[in-house]
Design an enzyme around this catalytic site. Structure first.
Site, PDB file in Angstrom:
ATOM      1  N   CYS B 108      41.323  48.588  31.517  1.00  8.38           N
ATOM      2  CA  CYS B 108      41.598  48.471  30.081  1.00  8.38           C
ATOM      3  C   CYS B 108      42.378  47.184  29.919  1.00  8.38           C
ATOM      4  O   CYS B 108      43.567  47.127  30.224  1.00  8.38           O
ATOM      5  CB  CYS B 108      42.406  49.669  29.578  1.00  8.38           C
ATOM      6  SG  CYS B 108      42.954  49.473  27.861  1.00  8.38           S
ATOM      7  N   SER B 112      46.116  50.351  28.252  1.00  9.97           N
ATOM      8  CA  SER B 112      46.122  51.089  29.522  1.00  9.97           C
ATOM      9  C   SER B 112      45.292  52.359  29.412  1.00  9.97           C
ATOM     10  O   SER B 112      45.659  53.388  29.965  1.00  9.97           O
ATOM     11  CB  SER B 112      47.551  51.430  29.915  1.00  9.97           C
ATOM     12  OG  SER B 112      48.188  52.072  28.824  1.00  9.97           O
TER      13      SER B 112
END
Lengths: 218, 205
Positions: B108, B112
């Site tokens: 990502c 996250s």
């Protein structure tokens, strides 16, 4: 926003910090931050997109310096005031004002644990896709100052729709309080060489989840 | 990680995060917005109940049950729900199969995003600026740093989790595991292999 959080393709961030037998939380306070955050989310005063944007709005030097839960904490301290949980005076003094608003009803364990986000059904037939798997598309060259999930490294690049994920909330409007503007979301395949040039392997690719509003026919 | 072990005398406010969190918790509790018992329960949930063991069960099932694996690849959310594992941050799942010729890696770059119900909360390396910046531009270099050298004829697919779709990698079943049962197989599956950052080794002889 073109912020430091948009890290894809940057150099100079050093080796990847790996830790054997890593604990879930490195300090007790990190767990408290996580749990406080989840509990406040259950009051549904913000969307996850607005939440992410709060983290992106941290000063860039802080964003890069702080550890993960320090960022959550710093954003939470702003958020509790902005969304009316605490007054600035209460946050500063650490004492609740005598006549201050209280949660009605008070948050219970069950409410905090069972909280579920209000996500749309991906199969909503009333919203039609603008693109279809196999179609060539280009990520639009957009630079909105607010929240967006179109990474900089993909803007202006051409790819192919690999999969239609169905209907999802649109982060840009959702984060800005302008509603979910539901539309189709796709997995878009970009050749590594399209993104990074000749040095990349001709076999490799990056798949990015992108919404209708981020795409145009190529 | 011990940035606040040093002398605080000259440090500007805001101070120690532990104190700031304590102040927030006590205020928000007094006003009824949080309940310390709920905080304890949420922490316990992620420290003891949710973690990569959940994902490992899905992978082991996919290895021993070809029909389940087909369902997992066709509609991962539904297949994982059969095992009762769908919840917050894992509502829309996609399973990616690693093979001798295709290697998938999940990242990502913007924050996250991670499949919490299957893998728990993400490790520090997954959230690091180093991983998030390099996984998309130099996945082979990243994998080399993890000790995994991929040959040039392997196709690398990197998945940037920019939406509410979460990805889990089905690692290759190691050789020499033909006689193992589903539970023993699940024991072999590591967190990093389900992100695509590792291949699995067979059982120790």
């Amino acid at each position: 926003m073109n912020g430091v959080h948009d890290l894809g393709g940057m150099h100079g961030m050093g080796p990847i910090p790996r830790e054997e037998n890593e604990p879930v939380f490195h300090h007790a306070w990190e767990g408290r931050v996580y749990a406080l955050d989840r509990s406040l989310a259950a009051h549904q005063r913000w969307t996850l997109d607005a939440w992410r944007h709060d983290i992106e709005l941290l000063p860039p030097a802080d964003y890069l310096r702080m550890n993960y839960y320090e960022k959550w904490l710093a954003a939470m301290e702003r958020r509790v005031v902005r969304y009316g949980f605490l007054t600035p005076e209460e946050l500063k003094s650490g004492k609740a004002a005598r006549d201050s608003a209280k949660a009605v009803p008070a948050l219970t364990v069950a409410m905090a644990i069972n909280y579920k986000r209000n996500l749309p059904s991906p199969r909503d037939p009333s919203i039609k896709p603008l693109f279809h798997p196999g179609q060539r598309v280009r990520a639009r060259n957009l630079h909105p100052a607010g929240h967006t999930r179109l990474p900089r490294y993909a803007r202006g690049k051409s790819g192919e729709i690999a999969r239609d994920h169905g209907v999802h909330d649109f982060p840009d409007t959702s984060a800005a309080g302008l509603g979910p503007k539901r539309q189709h979301l796709y997995s878009v395949r970009f050749a590594a060489r399209e993104l990074w040039g000749e040095a990349a392997s001709p076999r490799d690719s990056v798949y990015i989840d992108l919404w209708d509003d981020y795409l145009e026919p190529a | 990680m011990s940035a606040h072990d040093h002398d605080h005398e000259h440090q500007a406010v805001p101070s120690d995060p532990a104190l700031r969190v304590k102040a927030l918790e006590s205020l928000l509790t007094e006003k009824g917005y949080v309940d310390p018992a709920a905080l304890d329960a949420l922490i316990d949930h992620f420290e003891t109940k949710v973690g990569p063991r959940n994902g490992a069960k899905v992978i082991a099932r996919a290895w021993v049950d070809p029909a389940f694996k087909q369902r997992l690849l066709a509609d991962a959310s539904a297949a994982i729900a059969e095992l009762g594992l769908i919840s917050h941050q894992g509502e829309h799942m996609i399973a990616l199969e690693n093979t001798p010729s295709v290697h998938n890696l999940v990242v990502c770059t913007l924050c996250s995003c991670y499949p919490w119900p299957l893998l728990g909360l993400p490790p520090v390396w997954y959230k690091s600026t180093a991983y998030r910046s390099r996984a998309v531009i130099d996945p082979r270099g990243v994998l080399r740093e993890f000790g995994l050298e991929l040959s040039d004829d392997v196709e690398v697919r990197v998945w940037d989790s920019t939406a509410e779709v979460r990805y889990i990698v089905i690692p290759e079943r190691p050789a020499g595991t033909e006689s193992l049962g589903e539970d023993e197989l699940a024991e072999l599956v590591t967190r990093d292999s389900m992100i695509g950052a590792a291949k699995l080794k067979g059982p120790r002889r």
